[in-house]
Motif scaffolding. Sequence first.
Motif, PDB file in Angstrom:
ATOM      1  N   TYR A  14     -18.861  26.706  11.798  1.00 33.07           N
ATOM      2  CA  TYR A  14     -17.474  26.210  11.809  1.00 33.07           C
ATOM      3  C   TYR A  14     -17.487  24.717  12.129  1.00 33.07           C
ATOM      4  N   THR A  15     -16.799  23.929  11.305  1.00 28.81           N
ATOM      5  CA  THR A  15     -16.813  22.471  11.437  1.00 28.81           C
ATOM      6  C   THR A  15     -15.399  21.935  11.591  1.00 28.81           C
ATOM      7  N   VAL A  16     -15.247  21.022  12.548  1.00 27.07           N
ATOM      8  CA  VAL A  16     -13.977  20.320  12.760  1.00 27.07           C
ATOM      9  C   VAL A  16     -14.216  18.828  12.589  1.00 27.07           C
ATOM     10  N   ASN A  17     -13.348  18.176  11.810  1.00 23.69           N
ATOM     11  CA  ASN A  17     -13.436  16.732  11.574  1.00 23.69           C
ATOM     12  C   ASN A  17     -12.253  16.020  12.226  1.00 23.69           C
ATOM     13  N   VAL A  18     -12.526  14.873  12.805  1.00 22.92           N
ATOM     14  CA  VAL A  18     -11.472  13.998  13.334  1.00 22.92           C
ATOM     15  C   VAL A  18     -11.586  12.664  12.610  1.00 22.92           C
ATOM     16  N   SER A  19     -10.512  12.267  11.933  1.00 27.41           N
ATOM     17  CA  SER A  19     -10.503  11.036  11.142  1.00 27.41           C
ATOM     18  C   SER A  19      -9.515  10.034  11.738  1.00 27.41           C
ATOM     19  N   VAL A  20      -9.878   8.765  11.661  1.00 24.48           N
ATOM     20  CA  VAL A  20      -9.033   7.684  12.185  1.00 24.48           C
ATOM     21  C   VAL A  20      -8.948   6.579  11.143  1.00 24.48           C
ATOM     22  N   VAL A  21      -7.741   6.193  10.781  1.00 27.00           N
ATOM     23  CA  VAL A  21      -7.524   5.060   9.888  1.00 27.00           C
ATOM     24  C   VAL A  21      -7.216   3.841  10.747  1.00 27.00           C
ATOM     25  N   LEU A  22      -8.016   2.791  10.597  1.00 31.61           N
ATOM     26  CA  LEU A  22      -7.873   1.593  11.431  1.00 31.61           C
ATOM     27  C   LEU A  22      -7.105   0.506  10.687  1.00 31.61           C
ATOM     28  N   ALA A  23      -6.348  -0.249  11.449  1.00 31.36           N
ATOM     29  CA  ALA A  23      -5.585  -1.354  10.872  1.00 31.36           C
ATOM     30  C   ALA A  23      -6.524  -2.508  10.526  1.00 31.36           C
ATOM     31  N   ASN A  24      -6.196  -3.237   9.474  1.00 38.55           N
ATOM     32  CA  ASN A  24      -6.967  -4.429   9.112  1.00 38.55           C
ATOM     33  C   ASN A  24      -6.742  -5.546  10.120  1.00 38.55           C
ATOM     34  N   LEU A  25      -7.714  -6.435  10.227  1.00 35.29           N
ATOM     35  CA  LEU A  25      -7.584  -7.592  11.104  1.00 35.29           C
ATOM     36  C   LEU A  25      -6.574  -8.573  10.511  1.00 35.29           C
ATOM     37  N   PRO A  26      -6.024  -9.483  11.339  1.00 35.76           N
ATOM     38  CA  PRO A  26      -5.013 -10.429  10.839  1.00 35.76           C
ATOM     39  C   PRO A  26      -5.523 -11.236   9.652  1.00 35.76           C
ATOM     40  N   ALA A  27      -4.709 -11.329   8.626  1.00 41.89           N
ATOM     41  CA  ALA A  27      -5.125 -12.009   7.396  1.00 41.89           C
ATOM     42  C   ALA A  27      -5.012 -13.523   7.494  1.00 41.89           C
ATOM     43  N   ASP A  28      -4.302 -14.054   8.485  1.00 32.15           N
ATOM     44  CA  ASP A  28      -4.079 -15.494   8.571  1.00 32.15           C
ATOM     45  C   ASP A  28      -5.140 -16.214   9.396  1.00 32.15           C
ATOM     46  N   VAL A  29      -6.193 -15.482   9.828  1.00 27.96           N
ATOM     47  CA  VAL A  29      -7.279 -16.104  10.595  1.00 27.96           C
ATOM     48  C   VAL A  29      -8.468 -16.313   9.660  1.00 27.96           C
ATOM     49  N   ARG A  30      -8.786 -17.547   9.391  1.00 21.60           N
ATOM     50  CA  ARG A  30      -9.812 -17.851   8.388  1.00 21.60           C
ATOM     51  C   ARG A  30     -11.186 -17.325   8.799  1.00 21.60           C
ATOM     52  N   SER A  31     -11.494 -17.375  10.089  1.00 21.03           N
ATOM     53  CA  SER A  31     -12.823 -16.955  10.549  1.00 21.03           C
ATOM     54  C   SER A  31     -13.042 -15.457  10.408  1.00 21.03           C
ATOM     55  N   LEU A  32     -11.970 -14.683  10.198  1.00 19.91           N
ATOM     56  CA  LEU A  32     -12.100 -13.234  10.073  1.00 19.91           C
ATOM     57  C   LEU A  32     -12.296 -12.781   8.635  1.00 19.91           C
ATOM     58  N   GLN A  33     -12.153 -13.709   7.708  1.00 23.63           N
ATOM     59  CA  GLN A  33     -12.334 -13.347   6.308  1.00 23.63           C
ATOM     60  C   GLN A  33     -13.824 -13.146   6.001  1.00 23.63           C
ATOM     61  N   PRO A  34     -14.249 -12.163   5.212  1.00 21.54           N
ATOM     62  CA  PRO A  34     -13.428 -11.192   4.456  1.00 21.54           C
ATOM     63  C   PRO A  34     -13.204  -9.881   5.204  1.00 21.54           C
ATOM     64  N   PHE A  35     -13.413  -9.892   6.545  1.00 25.77           N
ATOM     65  CA  PHE A  35     -13.304  -8.658   7.315  1.00 25.77           C
ATOM     66  C   PHE A  35     -11.857  -8.239   7.556  1.00 25.77           C
ATOM     67  N   ASP A  36     -10.924  -9.037   7.064  1.00 21.29           N
ATOM     68  CA  ASP A  36      -9.510  -8.697   7.253  1.00 21.29           C
ATOM     69  C   ASP A  36      -9.000  -7.744   6.171  1.00 21.29           C
ATOM     70  N   GLY A  37      -9.858  -7.342   5.253  1.00 26.07           N
ATOM     71  CA  GLY A  37      -9.430  -6.432   4.195  1.00 26.07           C
ATOM     72  C   GLY A  37     -10.376  -5.263   4.010  1.00 26.07           C
ATOM     73  N   LEU A  38     -10.939  -4.774   5.091  1.00 27.74           N
ATOM     74  CA  LEU A  38     -11.924  -3.694   4.990  1.00 27.74           C
ATOM     75  C   LEU A  38     -11.292  -2.336   4.702  1.00 27.74           C
ATOM     76  N   ASP A  39     -10.043  -2.121   5.149  1.00 26.67           N
ATOM     77  CA  ASP A  39      -9.403  -0.796   5.052  1.00 26.67           C
ATOM     78  C   ASP A  39     -10.326   0.270   5.645  1.00 26.67           C
ATOM     79  N   LEU A  40     -10.763   0.011   6.872  1.00 31.30           N
ATOM     80  CA  LEU A  40     -11.777   0.832   7.516  1.00 31.30           C
ATOM     81  C   LEU A  40     -11.194   2.142   8.030  1.00 31.30           C
ATOM     82  N   SER A  41     -11.941   3.210   7.864  1.00 30.39           N
ATOM     83  CA  SER A  41     -11.592   4.505   8.445  1.00 30.39           C
ATOM     84  C   SER A  41     -12.861   5.160   8.977  1.00 30.39           C
ATOM     85  N   LEU A  42     -12.707   5.957  10.022  1.00 32.85           N
ATOM     86  CA  LEU A  42     -13.835   6.615  10.671  1.00 32.85           C
ATOM     87  C   LEU A  42     -13.621   8.125  10.650  1.00 32.85           C
ATOM     88  N   ARG A  43     -14.710   8.845  10.517  1.00 33.15           N
ATOM     89  CA  ARG A  43     -14.639  10.305  10.615  1.00 33.15           C
ATOM     90  C   ARG A  43     -15.866  10.815  11.350  1.00 33.15           C
TER      91      ARG A  43
END
Length: 266
Positions: free
Chosen positions: A159-188
């Motif tokens: 029997y398997t149970v999964n827990v998934s989390v959708v994470l918000a993207n980092l602020p798009a107006d911070v130049r130093s965070l590019q291209p990590f501001d559009g990862l659309d990251l999710s964890l399971r």
Amino acid sequence: MTRHVVRRAQRGQALTEFLVVALALVPLFLLVPMIAKYQDIRHSAQLASRYAAFDAMARNDAVSSWKPSHQLADEVRRRFFSHPDAPIKTHDVAGDFKAHQNPFWRDPGGGALVRRFADVSIGFGSDNSANQIAGFESASDGMPYTLREPLGLPARGVYTVNVSVVLANLPADVRSLQPFDGLDLSLRRATSVLLDPWVAQGPTQVEARIGGDPRIYPVATLREPADFVDAAVSVIEAPGGLRGPRLGQLEFWRDVVPDDRLEGED
């Protein structure tokens, strides 16, 4: 004169190399705290999947009934993805406001990495189904045991149970965070357990399972010579008064506390 010119050129080259490397490493260095936060959320997802899987061992259709999936999801969100100081209370639901959010899980702009608690979800089985029964995956562990069915031992698999989390993207107006501001990251994260132990409601049910099929324990066959065996043992062991081996008497071995040992409620 020539040596001085070469040394100046070398100094300029070293400074250029440092600036080039810094342009690549500084953004990564600034993202180290974010990586730590992602890892912390991942760890919470793993703990939440373990909680949900072991909860199913106590609440399933073989014991009583499944815990409602919406209630299980609310418990996971409140106890593992909200504020670390959240109390453990029945039917406590996390709200999408700052007091219930984890203060560590924030981006450089102060926004929550888990924007909505609805972004935390529970699924079952390899297909991440919403149906709890779909959490079982067929296994062949019961095949060698020919008496599994007479004993009432289910073998529905892992029997398997999964827990998934959708994470918000980092602020798009911070130049130093590019291209990590559009990862659309999710964890399971997932936890798998063997959910079907041999559970019984009491000693009488155990006796019914063992003595209900002569292939397991031939109660009737053993009870026939029981009186003769008891008499023979009594004669041989006289005057010790030793009794026979209680053939076919499953009720003798009940693990029951006598009534006179129980304290009444005040």
